[in-house]
Structure formats: C-alpha cells, structure tokens
Design a protein around this motif. Structure first.
Motif, PDB file in Angstrom:
ATOM      1  N   ASN A   1     -12.276  13.725 -21.300  1.00 33.01           N
ATOM      2  CA  ASN A   1     -11.688  14.356 -20.108  1.00 33.01           C
ATOM      3  C   ASN A   1     -12.739  15.029 -19.243  1.00 33.01           C
ATOM      4  O   ASN A   1     -12.508  15.264 -18.055  1.00 33.01           O
ATOM      5  N   ALA A   2     -13.883  15.372 -19.846  1.00 31.36           N
ATOM      6  CA  ALA A   2     -14.939  16.029 -19.075  1.00 31.36           C
ATOM      7  C   ALA A   2     -15.754  15.049 -18.231  1.00 31.36           C
ATOM      8  O   ALA A   2     -16.557  15.478 -17.392  1.00 31.36           O
ATOM      9  N   VAL A   3     -15.557  13.747 -18.467  1.00 36.65           N
ATOM     10  CA  VAL A   3     -16.281  12.768 -17.639  1.00 36.65           C
ATOM     11  C   VAL A   3     -15.778  12.881 -16.199  1.00 36.65           C
ATOM     12  O   VAL A   3     -14.561  12.875 -15.952  1.00 36.65           O
ATOM     13  N   PRO A   4     -16.645  12.993 -15.232  1.00 38.40           N
ATOM     14  CA  PRO A   4     -16.202  13.192 -13.840  1.00 38.40           C
ATOM     15  C   PRO A   4     -15.270  12.081 -13.361  1.00 38.40           C
ATOM     16  O   PRO A   4     -15.479  10.904 -13.657  1.00 38.40           O
ATOM     17  N   GLN A   5     -14.243  12.477 -12.653  1.00 45.97           N
ATOM     18  CA  GLN A   5     -13.272  11.510 -12.120  1.00 45.97           C
ATOM     19  C   GLN A   5     -13.931  10.551 -11.144  1.00 45.97           C
ATOM     20  O   GLN A   5     -13.478   9.414 -10.963  1.00 45.97           O
ATOM     21  N   SER A   6     -15.031  10.987 -10.525  1.00 49.65           N
ATOM     22  CA  SER A   6     -15.707  10.116  -9.555  1.00 49.65           C
ATOM     23  C   SER A   6     -16.223   8.838 -10.205  1.00 49.65           C
ATOM     24  O   SER A   6     -16.257   7.779  -9.564  1.00 49.65           O
ATOM     25  N   LEU A   7     -16.601   8.908 -11.504  1.00 49.49           N
ATOM     26  CA  LEU A   7     -17.046   7.701 -12.203  1.00 49.49           C
ATOM     27  C   LEU A   7     -15.898   6.716 -12.363  1.00 49.49           C
ATOM     28  O   LEU A   7     -16.070   5.495 -12.209  1.00 49.49           O
ATOM     29  N   ARG A   8     -14.707   7.239 -12.680  1.00 49.46           N
ATOM     30  CA  ARG A   8     -13.537   6.359 -12.802  1.00 49.46           C
ATOM     31  C   ARG A   8     -13.201   5.749 -11.446  1.00 49.46           C
ATOM     32  O   ARG A   8     -12.922   4.537 -11.331  1.00 49.46           O
ATOM     33  N   ASP A   9     -13.214   6.566 -10.413  1.00 47.49           N
ATOM     34  CA  ASP A   9     -12.871   6.076  -9.075  1.00 47.49           C
ATOM     35  C   ASP A   9     -13.885   5.024  -8.600  1.00 47.49           C
ATOM     36  O   ASP A   9     -13.507   4.017  -7.984  1.00 47.49           O
ATOM     37  N   GLY A  10     -15.148   5.242  -8.876  1.00 48.41           N
ATOM     38  CA  GLY A  10     -16.168   4.276  -8.470  1.00 48.41           C
ATOM     39  C   GLY A  10     -16.001   2.951  -9.183  1.00 48.41           C
ATOM     40  O   GLY A  10     -16.145   1.872  -8.586  1.00 48.41           O
ATOM     41  N   SER A  11     -15.664   3.014 -10.500  1.00 47.99           N
ATOM     42  CA  SER A  11     -15.447   1.779 -11.256  1.00 47.99           C
ATOM     43  C   SER A  11     -14.232   1.028 -10.737  1.00 47.99           C
ATOM     44  O   SER A  11     -14.265  -0.201 -10.574  1.00 47.99           O
ATOM     45  N   ALA A  12     -13.148   1.766 -10.453  1.00 47.32           N
ATOM     46  CA  ALA A  12     -11.949   1.110  -9.917  1.00 47.32           C
ATOM     47  C   ALA A  12     -12.215   0.527  -8.542  1.00 47.32           C
ATOM     48  O   ALA A  12     -11.718  -0.563  -8.190  1.00 47.32           O
ATOM     49  N   ALA A  13     -13.040   1.181  -7.741  1.00 49.69           N
ATOM     50  CA  ALA A  13     -13.357   0.668  -6.406  1.00 49.69           C
ATOM     51  C   ALA A  13     -14.139  -0.639  -6.460  1.00 49.69           C
ATOM     52  O   ALA A  13     -14.070  -1.464  -5.538  1.00 49.69           O
ATOM     53  N   LEU A  14     -14.855  -0.845  -7.578  1.00 52.40           N
ATOM     54  CA  LEU A  14     -15.613  -2.088  -7.740  1.00 52.40           C
ATOM     55  C   LEU A  14     -14.759  -3.197  -8.363  1.00 52.40           C
ATOM     56  O   LEU A  14     -15.262  -4.291  -8.636  1.00 52.40           O
ATOM     57  N   GLY A  15     -13.480  -2.915  -8.612  1.00 51.79           N
ATOM     58  CA  GLY A  15     -12.584  -3.952  -9.112  1.00 51.79           C
ATOM     59  C   GLY A  15     -12.454  -4.004 -10.608  1.00 51.79           C
ATOM     60  O   GLY A  15     -11.853  -4.954 -11.140  1.00 51.79           O
ATOM     61  N   ALA A  16     -12.998  -3.043 -11.343  1.00 52.08           N
ATOM     62  CA  ALA A  16     -12.904  -3.054 -12.800  1.00 52.08           C
ATOM     63  C   ALA A  16     -11.500  -2.651 -13.231  1.00 52.08           C
ATOM     64  O   ALA A  16     -10.851  -1.822 -12.583  1.00 52.08           O
ATOM     65  N   THR A  17     -11.043  -3.246 -14.314  1.00 52.97           N
ATOM     66  CA  THR A  17      -9.758  -2.845 -14.866  1.00 52.97           C
ATOM     67  C   THR A  17      -9.921  -1.530 -15.618  1.00 52.97           C
ATOM     68  O   THR A  17     -11.035  -1.046 -15.824  1.00 52.97           O
ATOM     69  N   LYS A  18      -8.787  -0.982 -16.090  1.00 53.57           N
ATOM     70  CA  LYS A  18      -8.846   0.297 -16.800  1.00 53.57           C
ATOM     71  C   LYS A  18      -9.612   0.169 -18.113  1.00 53.57           C
ATOM     72  O   LYS A  18     -10.416   1.038 -18.457  1.00 53.57           O
ATOM     73  N   SER A  19      -9.350  -0.941 -18.845  1.00 52.67           N
ATOM     74  CA  SER A  19     -10.059  -1.111 -20.116  1.00 52.67           C
ATOM     75  C   SER A  19     -11.554  -1.328 -19.882  1.00 52.67           C
ATOM     76  O   SER A  19     -12.396  -0.841 -20.652  1.00 52.67           O
TER      77      SER A  19
END
Length: 457
Positions: free
Chosen positions: A333-351
C-alpha cells in the motif's frame, strides 16, 4: 506498615504539594496571572514532581540499605560454626531463616534458625516503620523547598520539562542496560561452559546427548550444536514454505483486489492469528494437524510421525502468516499510486502492473517482513515441544521428529543438574548462539526496511 499504605500516603502528600504550589503561584501573582512565567498548573506540577521523585529515591535507597543491614545483622548472629563454614552453606542457612520468617513454618529447623527468623521479622517491622517516617519526611521537605521557590519569575515550565526529560532518559537507559545485562549474563556463563567443553566440539559436534556424556567418561562430542541448530533451521524453513506464499498472496489480494469494506474486515481477522497463544497452536498441532498428516500419509504409503518436523513447520507457518501478510500489505500500500497510474497508462493489465511494477517496488519491504518472520520462527519453543518432540535427530526427512535450540535450552535448565555443570551451562551457549542469529537477522531486516523507507517517504 505495608508498602501499599506508604504509597497511598505519599500519593496524598504529593497531591497536597500540587495544590499548595498551585495556590502559592496564584497568590504571589497578586491576581495577575500574566505576571507569572508559566501557567499556575506548572508550579503545582513542579512542587509535586520534585516531592514525588524525592520520596521514590528515598524509598528505593531505604529498601536497598535495609537488605544489607538486616543481612549483616543475621550473619553476625549466626553460630560460629556456620559463619566459619563455606559461603554456600551460610547462604543456605540464611535462606532458611528468611523462608521461616516469611512462612512461619519452623518444622525441623534448628532452634537458632527459629530465633533468628523471629529477629528477622522484628528488624523488618522496625525498619518499615522508620522507612515510612523517613520517606514522608523527605517528600515533605522537598515539597517545602520547592514551595518556597514558587515566585512569578520562577521558570516552572522549564524545570518541569527538564525533569520529565531526565525521567525519559533514565527509562530509556533502563531498557538499554537491561539488554546489556542479559547479553553479558549469557556471555559470562557461555565462557564458563567453553572452559569445560571445547568450542570446536560444541559448534561442529554432530551428537547431542549431554545426559550420557558424564556416564561415558568424556564430554567431547556430546554437546554438538549441529543437530539442534539444523532442527531449528529445518523447521523454520518448513514454516516459511507455508507462511510466505499464503501471507504474500493474502497481502496482494487485500492491497490490490479487495474492496475497502472487505479489507477493513478481513485484515483484522487475519491478524488475530498473531494474538493466539503459542500453546494453543501446540494443542492444534497435537490434536488436529499431527494426526491428520499421519493418516493422510498412511493413505498414500508414507510413514509420517504425528510429532514430526512437518507438523511443527505447518503449524508454525500458520502462526507466522499474519507477520508476512500484515507487513507486506502495508508495504504494498505504500507504493506510490503514481506508479500504478503510469503502468495503466501504458496499457498494462492489473496483474502485469502487480508483477512488473508493484512487486519490484515493494520487494525490499517484503523481504524485510519475511526476515522478521524468520526471526520469530527461530525463537519459537512451545509449538516445537508439543509438535516435533525433543529428539535431536540430524535428518533431512520432514516426517521424522527433530528439535530446536530453544527446546534444548528449556530442557537443560529444567533438569536436576547442578548450575555449574556443563549440562546446565550449555543452555547459555545455546542462547548466545540463538541471540547472535536473531540479532543478525533483525539488523539485516531493519537495514532493508530503512532502505525502503528512504526511497518512498
């Protein structure tokens, strides 16, 4: 007078000191509280604090001095034959006197023991009476001195904060010195053990059988650390094979997939496992897990002992699951949300985001949680005693009984051996070894966690 009555009287005196300091501050201000350097409550706290500390110091000093004085008086009153005897015999007689005085049971005791027990009670009663007067007098004098110092220009707040700071430093020093004392006590006794048994025989010996060492006429090779250390590491490894996958998967689900309502309910329930006493886990292993594994193995042709390394490892792994899951969940949970958002913006799935972004980012913290869980498993005793037995077998078969360092420490210290014998002193060498192992693991875990915090805080 009992100590509880003295404490109540001192508390009443301290409260009266607080009120007197408070009232004097208001009186000396002449009704203009702004003229005071500090709030009136600080003046009352200052008087009460100094009075209470003075009483506490006087009480501790009296109790320490009381023991020395009474002990010296008893020694002087002992018969000449006892005083000139061995120190161990004299200590035994003094212990008998004190025990007779406290219990009142003088059956079978020598007449002089009964007389000295009565004298002990008289000296103790007299001492407690004088102690009550002395402690209350010291508290009153300290309160009076501080009361006379209460003036508008007195920096009461600064003095109170300084005293509290000193108290905090002393409390921290007590914790540190206690740790140092524990380490030194183990170290000195370990050194005594190594004067009787060669360190090479202890650290590299393959046989653990201290009971038969003296009967065999030699001690070399009978205190081998390898079987019990291997049992500790083996059971810890089995526990980690259970705890790490389940705990880590639980943490990933709770952090990335579960909704807020489910997470707020499931996480506390999972953490309840950490609060269950280890003896309960031991019963669970003996009554449920051990027979289940034995019967399950029999159905496929495996001979699994109900008390085996596998049973202990499985149950210990269940106990450690909350350590891994809770700490890993916080780290993920401490991983910054910006990393998740950046990965999703590049088209990566959740897994894909979890595998390639979140887990690498959270890996240092996850490793730290696993190492802390390993430290917890290494020091576990009760589950191993009940689920794996006490046999120090050097085997890699998880279906056989093994034992651990902590179990051997308990068994060696609860026997009827003399305290100076190697059979007892070996427990301190085992404890020192275990302390070094867990210390290294904790330092390494803290290093990893600190590195993680520096990256994302």
């Amino acid at each position: 007078m009992s100590l509880s009555v003295l404490v109540l009287l001192t508390a009443g005196l301290v409260f009266a000191a607080y009120l007197s300091g408070l009232m004097r501050a208001r009186v000396t201000s002449g009704g203009n509280l702004a003229a005071l350097h500090s709030r009136p409550s600080y003046y009352g706290t200052y008087v009460a604090l100094i009075s209470g500390l003075a009483a506490f110091v006087a009480l501790v000093a009296w109790l320490i001095g009381e023991n020395f004085v009474i002990h010296a008086a008893l020694v002087d009153a002992l018969p000449e034959a006892v005083r000139t005897g061995s120190p161990a015999q004299m200590d035994l007689i003094l212990g008998q006197i004190v025990n007779t005085a406290k219990t009142g049971n003088s059956f079978g005791a020598e007449p002089y023991v009964t007389d000295l027990a009565a004298r002990y009670n008289e000296m103790r009663a007299t001492s407690r009476l004088y102690m009550t007067g002395a402690v209350l007098a010291v508290a009153a004098i300290a309160a009076l001195i501080c009361y006379l110092q209460v003036k508008p220009e007195t920096r009461a707040r600064n003095r109170v904060e300084s005293v509290i700071k000193i108290i905090l430093i002393l409390c921290s020093s007590v914790a540190v010195l206690t740790t140092v004392g524990i380490v030194l006590s183990m170290l000195f006794e370990s050194i005594r053990f190594f004067t009787m048994v060669a360190p090479a025989d202890f650290f590299f010996g393959l046989t653990w059988d201290p009971r038969f060492s003296s009967a065999a006429g030699g001690e070399t090779g009978q205190f081998g650390l390898v079987p019990v250390l291997w049992g500790t590491l083996f059971i810890t490894l089995l526990a980690m094979l259970v705890a790490v996958p389940i705990g880590l998967m639980s943490a990933i689900y709770l952090a990335e997939y579960a909704g807020p309502r489910f997470r707020s309910t499931a996480k506390p329930i999972l953490e309840i496992l950490a609060g269950i006493p280890t003896v309960v886990y031991g019963f669970f292993a003996v009554v449920t897990v051990g027979p289940f594994l034995r019967d399950a193995g029999a159905t496929i042709g495996l001979d699994i002992d109900a008390r085996s390394a596998l049973t202990a490892g499985v149950v210990m792994g269940i106990m450690i699951i909350p350590f891994v899951s809770s700490l890993s969940d916080d780290v993920i949970n401490a991983v910054p949300q910006s990393l998740r958002d950046g990965s999703a913006a590049l088209g990566a799935t959740k897994s894909e985001t979890i595998r390639k972004v979140i887990m690498p980012a959270a890996l240092p913290g996850i490793v730290g949680s696993i190492i802390l869980a390993v430290s917890r498993a290494v020091g576990e005793t009760m589950i191993v005693v009940m689920a794996a037995g006490v046999a120090a077998n050097l085997t890699a078969n998880p279906f056989e009984a093994v034992t651990t360092v902590t179990v051997k420490i308990v068994s060696q210290l609860t026997g009827d051996h003399e305290f100076t014998s190697p059979q007892t002193l070996v427990a301190f060498a085992l404890g020192m070894t275990l302390f070094v192992i867990t210390l290294v693991l904790n330092i390494y875990a803290l290093h990893i966690v600190r590195k993680y915090r520096e990256q994302y805080d």
